[in-house]
Every structure is written in structure tokens, then in C-alpha cells.
Design an enzyme around this catalytic site. Sequence first.
Site, PDB file in Angstrom:
ATOM      1  N   SER A  92       0.850  -1.187   0.000  1.00 28.69           N
ATOM      2  CA  SER A  92       0.000   0.000   0.000  1.00 28.69           C
ATOM      3  C   SER A  92       0.883   1.232   0.000  1.00 28.69           C
ATOM      4  CB  SER A  92      -0.890   0.024   1.246  1.00 28.69           C
ATOM      5  OG  SER A  92      -1.402   1.337   1.409  1.00 28.69           O
ATOM      6  N   HIS A 129      -1.046  -1.319  -4.344  1.00 26.01           N
ATOM      7  CA  HIS A 129      -2.336  -1.047  -3.700  1.00 26.01           C
ATOM      8  C   HIS A 129      -2.451   0.461  -3.491  1.00 26.01           C
ATOM      9  CE1 HIS A 129      -5.868  -2.087  -1.263  1.00 26.01           C
ATOM     10  NE2 HIS A 129      -5.467  -1.158  -0.408  1.00 26.01           N
ATOM     11  N   ASP A 175      -4.733   3.513  -2.146  1.00 26.47           N
ATOM     12  CA  ASP A 175      -5.819   3.837  -1.213  1.00 26.47           C
ATOM     13  C   ASP A 175      -6.394   5.221  -1.471  1.00 26.47           C
ATOM     14  OD1 ASP A 175      -6.032   1.532   0.565  1.00 26.47           O
ATOM     15  OD2 ASP A 175      -3.976   2.023   1.140  1.00 26.47           O
ATOM     16  N   MET A 217      -9.023   7.952  -0.313  1.00 29.21           N
ATOM     17  CA  MET A 217      -9.862   8.365   0.826  1.00 29.21           C
ATOM     18  C   MET A 217     -10.377   9.773   0.590  1.00 29.21           C
ATOM     19  SD  MET A 217      -7.574   6.956   3.979  1.00 29.21           S
ATOM     20  CE  MET A 217      -6.717   5.375   3.905  1.00 29.21           C
ATOM     21  N   HIS A 248      -8.289   0.890  -4.210  1.00 34.15           N
ATOM     22  CA  HIS A 248      -9.217   0.661  -3.103  1.00 34.15           C
ATOM     23  C   HIS A 248      -9.935   1.974  -2.823  1.00 34.15           C
ATOM     24  CE1 HIS A 248      -9.507  -0.229   1.547  1.00 34.15           C
ATOM     25  NE2 HIS A 248     -10.681  -0.072   0.979  1.00 34.15           N
ATOM     26  N   MET A 297     -12.243   4.294  -0.939  1.00 28.97           N
ATOM     27  CA  MET A 297     -12.935   4.584   0.328  1.00 28.97           C
ATOM     28  C   MET A 297     -13.602   5.938   0.135  1.00 28.97           C
ATOM     29  SD  MET A 297      -9.855   3.176   2.749  1.00 28.97           S
ATOM     30  CE  MET A 297      -8.686   3.229   1.394  1.00 28.97           C
ATOM     31  N   MET A 350     -11.243  -6.034   5.153  1.00 27.68           N
ATOM     32  CA  MET A 350     -10.493  -5.095   5.994  1.00 27.68           C
ATOM     33  C   MET A 350     -10.218  -5.759   7.335  1.00 27.68           C
ATOM     34  SD  MET A 350     -10.037  -2.480   4.100  1.00 27.68           S
ATOM     35  CE  MET A 350      -9.116  -1.578   5.353  1.00 27.68           C
ATOM     36  N   GLY A 358      -9.100   3.934   6.842  1.00 26.55           N
ATOM     37  CA  GLY A 358      -8.816   5.350   7.032  1.00 26.55           C
ATOM     38  C   GLY A 358      -7.355   5.668   7.300  1.00 26.55           C
ATOM     39  N   PHE A 359      -6.640   4.714   7.863  1.00 24.28           N
ATOM     40  CA  PHE A 359      -5.254   4.999   8.241  1.00 24.28           C
ATOM     41  C   PHE A 359      -4.384   3.758   8.111  1.00 24.28           C
ATOM     42  CE2 PHE A 359      -8.161   7.680  10.561  1.00 24.28           C
ATOM     43  CZ  PHE A 359      -7.678   8.954  10.274  1.00 24.28           C
ATOM     44  N   GLY A 360      -3.119   3.979   7.770  1.00 21.38           N
ATOM     45  CA  GLY A 360      -2.136   2.904   7.823  1.00 21.38           C
ATOM     46  C   GLY A 360      -1.627   2.735   9.251  1.00 21.38           C
ATOM     47  N   GLY A 361      -0.889   1.670   9.471  1.00 24.62           N
ATOM     48  CA  GLY A 361      -0.200   1.486  10.740  1.00 24.62           C
ATOM     49  C   GLY A 361      -1.056   1.043  11.905  1.00 24.62           C
ATOM     50  N   ASP A 412      -6.468  -6.532   4.071  1.00 23.66           N
ATOM     51  CA  ASP A 412      -5.885  -5.185   4.120  1.00 23.66           C
ATOM     52  C   ASP A 412      -5.927  -4.653   5.545  1.00 23.66           C
ATOM     53  OD1 ASP A 412      -5.054  -2.604   3.600  1.00 23.66           O
ATOM     54  OD2 ASP A 412      -6.763  -2.079   2.321  1.00 23.66           O
ATOM     55  N   GLY A 413      -4.748  -4.452   6.124  1.00 26.65           N
ATOM     56  CA  GLY A 413      -4.655  -3.787   7.420  1.00 26.65           C
ATOM     57  C   GLY A 413      -3.878  -4.594   8.444  1.00 26.65           C
ATOM     58  N   GLY A 414      -2.747  -4.057   8.881  1.00 28.43           N
ATOM     59  CA  GLY A 414      -1.984  -4.679   9.961  1.00 28.43           C
ATOM     60  C   GLY A 414      -1.299  -5.974   9.571  1.00 28.43           C
ATOM     61  N   GLY A 434       1.185  -2.036   4.095  1.00 32.18           N
ATOM     62  CA  GLY A 434       1.663  -0.665   3.950  1.00 32.18           C
ATOM     63  C   GLY A 434       2.862  -0.407   4.837  1.00 32.18           C
ATOM     64  N   SER A 435       2.585  -0.196   6.129  1.00 30.31           N
ATOM     65  CA  SER A 435       3.669   0.175   7.046  1.00 30.31           C
ATOM     66  C   SER A 435       4.701  -0.937   7.178  1.00 30.31           C
ATOM     67  CB  SER A 435       3.101   0.568   8.409  1.00 30.31           C
ATOM     68  OG  SER A 435       2.210  -0.422   8.882  1.00 30.31           O
TER      69      SER A 435
HETATM   70  C1  DX5 Z   1      -6.407   1.505   5.389  1.00 28.28           C
HETATM   71  C2  DX5 Z   1      -5.877   1.175   4.014  1.00 28.28           C
HETATM   72  C3  DX5 Z   1      -4.743   0.229   3.999  1.00 28.28           C
HETATM   73  C4  DX5 Z   1      -3.510   0.700   4.710  1.00 28.28           C
HETATM   74  C5  DX5 Z   1      -2.828  -0.514   5.242  1.00 28.28           C
HETATM   75  O1  DX5 Z   1      -7.643   2.150   5.280  1.00 28.28           O
HETATM   76  O2  DX5 Z   1      -6.913   0.597   3.227  1.00 28.28           O
HETATM   77  O3  DX5 Z   1      -4.441  -0.179   2.675  1.00 28.28           O
HETATM   78  O4  DX5 Z   1      -2.616   1.409   3.910  1.00 28.28           O
HETATM   79  O5  DX5 Z   1      -1.735  -0.106   5.991  1.00 28.28           O
HETATM   80  P1  DX5 Z   1      -1.029  -1.066   7.019  1.00 28.28           P
HETATM   81  O6  DX5 Z   1      -0.479  -2.226   6.236  1.00 28.28           O
HETATM   82  O7  DX5 Z   1       0.023  -0.188   7.604  1.00 28.28           O
HETATM   83  O8  DX5 Z   1      -2.067  -1.500   8.026  1.00 28.28           O
HETATM   84 ZN    ZN Z   2      -6.421  -0.334   1.263  1.00 26.34          ZN
END
Ligand code: DX5
Ligand code: ZN
Length: 235
Positions: A11, A36, A38, A40, A69, A71, A140, A145-148, A182-184, A204-205
Site C-alpha cells: 500500500s 495497492h 488507497d 480516501m 481501493h 474509500m 479489511m 482510514g489509516f495505515g499502521g 488489508d490492514g496490519g 503498507g507500514s
Molecule cells: C487503510 C488502508 C490500507 C492501509 C494498510 O484504510 O486501506 O491499505 O494502507 O496499511 P497497514 O499495512 O500499515 O495497516
Molecule cells: Zn487499502
Amino acid sequence: MAINDYIIAPSILSADFAKLGEEVVNVIAAGADWVHFDVMDNHYVPNLTIGPLVCAAIRPCTTVPIDVHLMVKPVDRIVPDFARAGADIITFHPEASEHVDRSLALIRDNGCQAGLVFNPATPLNYMDYVLDKLDVILLMSVNPGFGGQQFIPATLAKARQARAKLDAYEQESGRRIRLEIDGGVNAANIADIARAGVDAFVAGSAIFGAGKDGDPHRYDSIVAALRAELSAVGA
Ligand code: DX5
Ligand code: ZN
């Protein structure tokens, strides 16, 4: 599942936006499969990121699929813009569309693969009557909404349920729908997630963060670490 069937989709939300093209080139050179992307809108989710202009800007940096993706709410108006900008896959949240079947058809009519995204609390039955219009299911494992953020463990049981539905559909139709998460996602949990039936992994992170302490533009070792975890799964 053969190891080559697993997709790693970095991401770019966690990339260095001042060097985005370079980041895309480097992460794909490191062995990632999809980009990927994102999107938003500060309306459907409480954050604002990137749109079709940025998608068009990175399109020449790689030939791999760009996995958009969405959102955003509404969904339909922006779909043709992303198709023109070079998106290959477009996924959206069913709660953000008044007419889910129509939005899926619109994505495909614009020449892209189509998918639905399920928030942690969104029931899987949104997919039941539109399987023939789906190429991807995106689960999800954090709230969007946020990475990390931290991976939500209940997503594993949900992934197993989704896998069962998609396997049943493949049996009757002969058509395989990808199951993406997607996520964590990181090297410590990716194997468990794969064992739950997931075959495409957004990170992502975990990927872009790995470059921060050392050489910021080399992602080979983290992509290799994710693949090594996946290679143990099928064995
Ligand atoms: C969150 C995004 C993800 C995000 C994942 O809303 O859809 O794609 O970038 O980031 P990590 O891998 O850091 O959870
Ligand atoms: Zn995403």
C-alpha cells in the site's frame, strides 16, 4: 496453493509521497506483485489521500496491476476517471454505493476487474447475489482510514468463512475470485492469514516502514521475508 499464486500488494499510503514514482519502481523491483492504491475522501472515511491524477502519474512507473481501493462515497462518479488513469482493479465498500450491482457492472464496463470491500463489522452476505460480477473480495482487518493500525484477530474467522463461500462458488462456476486482506499485515501474521484462505496481502507500514531505518529505497528483504513466511504455508 502454489507459492506463486500469492499476491503481495504494497500500500503506497505508507510510501514517501515526495518520491512516489521511485518508491513504486523500487517496491516492484523488490518482488511485489500489485500496487495497492488507497483513495480516501474525508467523507466516507476520516482521511484524504490521492485520486486519479496520482494514479495516472504512477501508471508509467510499472506494468504490474494497480489495485485501487476506493474509500469514497459516492462510488460511481469516480470509477471512469480511475479506469482512464490506468487502474486494473477497482474495489469499493458496499455501504458507500446505493446500487452495488450497478457499481460492479460499471467497473467492469470500464475494463477493470471489480471487487467489494468488507469492513470489520460488515457481513459477508453482501457478496451473495453478485458473485458473477466479482473478481476480488477485500477483507479489511482494520477500520479503514489509516495505515499502521493493529490487525483485528476476528478477521481470521471471517476469512475462513469467505474462503468457504468462494470455494463453493469456484466449484459450481469454475471461476476463482481472489481473497485479499488489508490492514496490519506483517511477517509475524501473514502465514496465519494465508492459512485462513487469503491469497492476496496488502501491506503498507510493514513494507515501506522497513526502509526507514536503513536504505529507504530497498524493500527486497521485507518482501522476501513475507514470501518466506508464505512458502511455509503450503508445505
Ligand atoms: C487503510 C488502508 C490500507 C492501509 C494498510 O484504510 O486501506 O491499505 O494502507 O496499511 P497497514 O499495512 O500499515 O495497516
Ligand atoms: Zn487499502
